[in-house]
Design a protein around this motif. Structure first.
Motif, PDB file in Angstrom:
ATOM      1  N   ILE A   1     -25.138   0.599 -77.454  1.00  0.00           N
ATOM      2  CA  ILE A   1     -26.533   0.332 -77.108  1.00  0.00           C
ATOM      3  C   ILE A   1     -26.570  -0.614 -75.906  1.00  0.00           C
ATOM      4  N   ILE A   2     -27.361  -0.263 -74.917  1.00  0.00           N
ATOM      5  CA  ILE A   2     -27.504  -1.102 -73.736  1.00  0.00           C
ATOM      6  C   ILE A   2     -28.985  -1.309 -73.443  1.00  0.00           C
ATOM      7  N   ALA A   3     -29.284  -2.460 -72.861  1.00  0.00           N
ATOM      8  CA  ALA A   3     -30.645  -2.777 -72.422  1.00  0.00           C
ATOM      9  C   ALA A   3     -30.651  -2.758 -70.900  1.00  0.00           C
ATOM     10  N   LEU A   4     -31.465  -1.888 -70.326  1.00  0.00           N
ATOM     11  CA  LEU A   4     -31.532  -1.739 -68.874  1.00  0.00           C
ATOM     12  C   LEU A   4     -32.916  -2.139 -68.379  1.00  0.00           C
ATOM     13  N   THR A   5     -32.920  -2.869 -67.281  1.00  0.00           N
ATOM     14  CA  THR A   5     -34.164  -3.292 -66.650  1.00  0.00           C
ATOM     15  C   THR A   5     -34.163  -2.821 -65.207  1.00  0.00           C
ATOM     16  N   LYS A   6     -35.241  -2.188 -64.807  1.00  0.00           N
ATOM     17  CA  LYS A   6     -35.375  -1.759 -63.419  1.00  0.00           C
ATOM     18  C   LYS A   6     -35.906  -2.913 -62.584  1.00  0.00           C
ATOM     19  N   ARG A   7     -35.324  -3.082 -61.424  1.00  0.00           N
ATOM     20  CA  ARG A   7     -35.725  -4.178 -60.555  1.00  0.00           C
ATOM     21  C   ARG A   7     -37.195  -4.026 -60.159  1.00  0.00           C
ATOM     22  N   GLY A   8     -37.950  -5.110 -60.361  1.00  0.00           N
ATOM     23  CA  GLY A   8     -39.365  -5.079 -60.043  1.00  0.00           C
ATOM     24  C   GLY A   8     -40.244  -4.556 -61.152  1.00  0.00           C
ATOM     25  N   HIS A   9     -39.655  -4.182 -62.304  1.00  0.00           N
ATOM     26  CA  HIS A   9     -40.427  -3.680 -63.438  1.00  0.00           C
ATOM     27  C   HIS A   9     -40.372  -4.694 -64.582  1.00  0.00           C
ATOM     28  N   ASP A  10     -41.361  -4.645 -65.456  1.00  0.00           N
ATOM     29  CA  ASP A  10     -41.447  -5.635 -66.529  1.00  0.00           C
ATOM     30  C   ASP A  10     -41.084  -5.069 -67.893  1.00  0.00           C
ATOM     31  N   THR A  11     -40.610  -3.834 -67.955  1.00  0.00           N
ATOM     32  CA  THR A  11     -40.258  -3.196 -69.217  1.00  0.00           C
ATOM     33  C   THR A  11     -38.746  -3.119 -69.362  1.00  0.00           C
ATOM     34  N   VAL A  12     -38.260  -3.429 -70.568  1.00  0.00           N
ATOM     35  CA  VAL A  12     -36.836  -3.309 -70.882  1.00  0.00           C
ATOM     36  C   VAL A  12     -36.635  -2.036 -71.689  1.00  0.00           C
ATOM     37  N   SER A  13     -35.731  -1.183 -71.245  1.00  0.00           N
ATOM     38  CA  SER A  13     -35.474   0.092 -71.915  1.00  0.00           C
ATOM     39  C   SER A  13     -34.144   0.025 -72.655  1.00  0.00           C
ATOM     40  N   LEU A  14     -34.157   0.445 -73.921  1.00  0.00           N
ATOM     41  CA  LEU A  14     -32.938   0.492 -74.724  1.00  0.00           C
ATOM     42  C   LEU A  14     -32.396   1.914 -74.731  1.00  0.00           C
ATOM     43  N   PHE A  15     -31.112   2.048 -74.436  1.00  0.00           N
ATOM     44  CA  PHE A  15     -30.450   3.344 -74.411  1.00  0.00           C
ATOM     45  C   PHE A  15     -29.244   3.320 -75.335  1.00  0.00           C
ATOM     46  N   ARG A  16     -28.924   4.493 -75.865  1.00  0.00           N
ATOM     47  CA  ARG A  16     -27.688   4.664 -76.619  1.00  0.00           C
ATOM     48  C   ARG A  16     -26.752   5.560 -75.821  1.00  0.00           C
ATOM     49  N   VAL A  17     -25.516   5.104 -75.681  1.00  0.00           N
ATOM     50  CA  VAL A  17     -24.502   5.864 -74.950  1.00  0.00           C
ATOM     51  C   VAL A  17     -23.732   6.718 -75.944  1.00  0.00           C
ATOM     52  N   HIS A  18     -23.698   8.021 -75.695  1.00  0.00           N
ATOM     53  CA  HIS A  18     -22.997   8.928 -76.610  1.00  0.00           C
ATOM     54  C   HIS A  18     -22.401  10.076 -75.817  1.00  0.00           C
ATOM     55  N   GLU A  19     -21.071  10.179 -75.874  1.00  0.00           N
ATOM     56  CA  GLU A  19     -20.334  11.270 -75.229  1.00  0.00           C
ATOM     57  C   GLU A  19     -20.719  11.417 -73.761  1.00  0.00           C
TER      58      GLU A  19
ATOM     59  N   ASP B   1     -34.394   7.922 -60.966  1.00  0.00           N
ATOM     60  CA  ASP B   1     -35.284   8.263 -59.857  1.00  0.00           C
ATOM     61  C   ASP B   1     -34.911   7.406 -58.644  1.00  0.00           C
ATOM     62  N   SER B   2     -35.881   6.704 -58.099  1.00  0.00           N
ATOM     63  CA  SER B   2     -35.608   5.856 -56.939  1.00  0.00           C
ATOM     64  C   SER B   2     -35.478   4.384 -57.325  1.00  0.00           C
ATOM     65  N   HIS B   3     -35.415   4.101 -58.638  1.00  0.00           N
ATOM     66  CA  HIS B   3     -35.367   2.719 -59.094  1.00  0.00           C
ATOM     67  C   HIS B   3     -33.938   2.182 -59.045  1.00  0.00           C
ATOM     68  N   ILE B   4     -33.835   0.861 -58.948  1.00  0.00           N
ATOM     69  CA  ILE B   4     -32.551   0.174 -58.929  1.00  0.00           C
ATOM     70  C   ILE B   4     -32.432  -0.663 -60.198  1.00  0.00           C
ATOM     71  N   ILE B   5     -31.296  -0.550 -60.874  1.00  0.00           N
ATOM     72  CA  ILE B   5     -31.075  -1.311 -62.095  1.00  0.00           C
ATOM     73  C   ILE B   5     -30.827  -2.779 -61.748  1.00  0.00           C
ATOM     74  N   ASP B   6     -31.530  -3.662 -62.431  1.00  0.00           N
ATOM     75  CA  ASP B   6     -31.300  -5.097 -62.286  1.00  0.00           C
ATOM     76  C   ASP B   6     -30.120  -5.468 -63.182  1.00  0.00           C
ATOM     77  N   VAL B   7     -28.947  -5.598 -62.583  1.00  0.00           N
ATOM     78  CA  VAL B   7     -27.732  -5.815 -63.366  1.00  0.00           C
ATOM     79  C   VAL B   7     -27.780  -7.149 -64.103  1.00  0.00           C
ATOM     80  N   LYS B   8     -28.274  -8.199 -63.454  1.00  0.00           N
ATOM     81  CA  LYS B   8     -28.313  -9.516 -64.087  1.00  0.00           C
ATOM     82  C   LYS B   8     -29.240  -9.541 -65.294  1.00  0.00           C
TER      83      LYS B   8
END
Length: 277
Positions: A110-128, A92-99
């Motif tokens: 498997i990657i853990a992504l955090t949106k800048r300014g948000h307090d939730t960590v989202s786990l994603f699986r990369v496939h194809e 959407d309009s969110h920016i990923i906090d790379v650090k």
């Protein structure tokens, strides 16, 4: 043309060229390989320019130093010619906090992504070339307050470590103010309290593990790493004395769960300095 020069001048050229050029020249012909793999000073110069631990170079021969340099150069893809397809994902309009985001070491899909300014960590699986959300890690709050995700990392035992800053926003005389975590939060500086939270990936119903760092209230965390056996390391920097930094290796032992906060296991942390800078 380079081979027409005396060996001493060739060594100077190899020392003053870039490390990728040094590696490429070393394997261009046998004559340059013999010179490059035996010229100790140029090899040491390029080793100090290449990321990696610095052992006692005096104990290694020139050939051993050269092999170490080539190994590090390959790890850094020096001189590599490669092509990769790039896929851009937008949230959407969110920016990923790379650090504050990270990759799993044991399962690099498997990657853990955090949106800048948000307090939730989202786990994603990369496939194809696609991302599939596995779960969302809700922040640890000992009481109502603001959570800032600082760093994340994975261990080798299906655990996600989240380093977060918690700042309480309620009165110290309110409900739950007597809990140890809450009392500790009120005693810290206005910057808030630093917590480390470990979430089990494979067993989401298991309690999370939480610990804080009362000995580092005047420090800011710069980096986080973890491995199996409840062992992790944090790089700290003093908030006022920027030159005062240290890397501390921690080993955590679980305590019994608290009745006041079900689903949370406190960690009694033993630590010892791993590296003082």
């Amino acid at each position: 043309m380079l081979l027409h020069l005396p060996p001493e001048l060739i060594q100077l050229v190899l020392q003053h060229c870039s490390t990728p050029a040094f590696v490429e020249a070393s394997f261009s012909c046998r004559a340059l390989y013999e010179i490059a793999s035996n010229c100790r000073e140029p090899i040491l110069h390029h080793l100090r320019q290449t990321p990696g631990l610095e052992p006692d170079f005096q104990l290694l021969t020139s050939k051993q130093l050269f092999r170490l340099l080539i190994q590090r150069a390959f790890q850094q893809l020096y001189g590599a010619q490669f092509h990769a397809d790039c896929t851009t994902f937008k949230f959407d309009s969110h920016i990923i906090d790379v650090k504050a985001s990270s990759f799993s070491k044991s399962d690099n899909t498997i990657i853990a992504l955090t949106k800048r300014g948000h307090d939730t960590v989202s786990l994603f699986r990369v496939h194809e070339g696609n991302l599939r959300c596995i779960t969302h890690l809700q922040p640890f709050r000992p009481q109502p307050g603001v959570v800032e995700v600082l760093r994340t990392t994975f261990d080798n035992a299906n655990g996600v470590y989240v380093l977060q800053r918690f700042t309480p926003i309620v009165d110290g005389n309110g409900p739950g103010a007597g809990h140890p975590f809450v009392r500790q939060a009120f005693q810290t500086s206005p910057r808030g309290e630093i917590y480390l939270v470990r979430y089990p990936i494979q067993a989401p119903n298991d309690p999370i593990q939480v610990c804080n760092f009362p000995d580092h209230t005047e420090f800011e965390p710069l980096a986080l790493a973890a491995t199996q056996g409840d062992t992790f390391a944090i790089s700290w920097q003093h908030v006022r004395e920027e030159n005062e930094t240290e890397v501390v290796l921690y080993n955590a032992q679980a305590q019994s769960s608290s009745n006041d906060m079900p689903g949370v296991t406190g960690l009694f942390v033993h630590f010892f300095p791993a590296l003082m800078i």
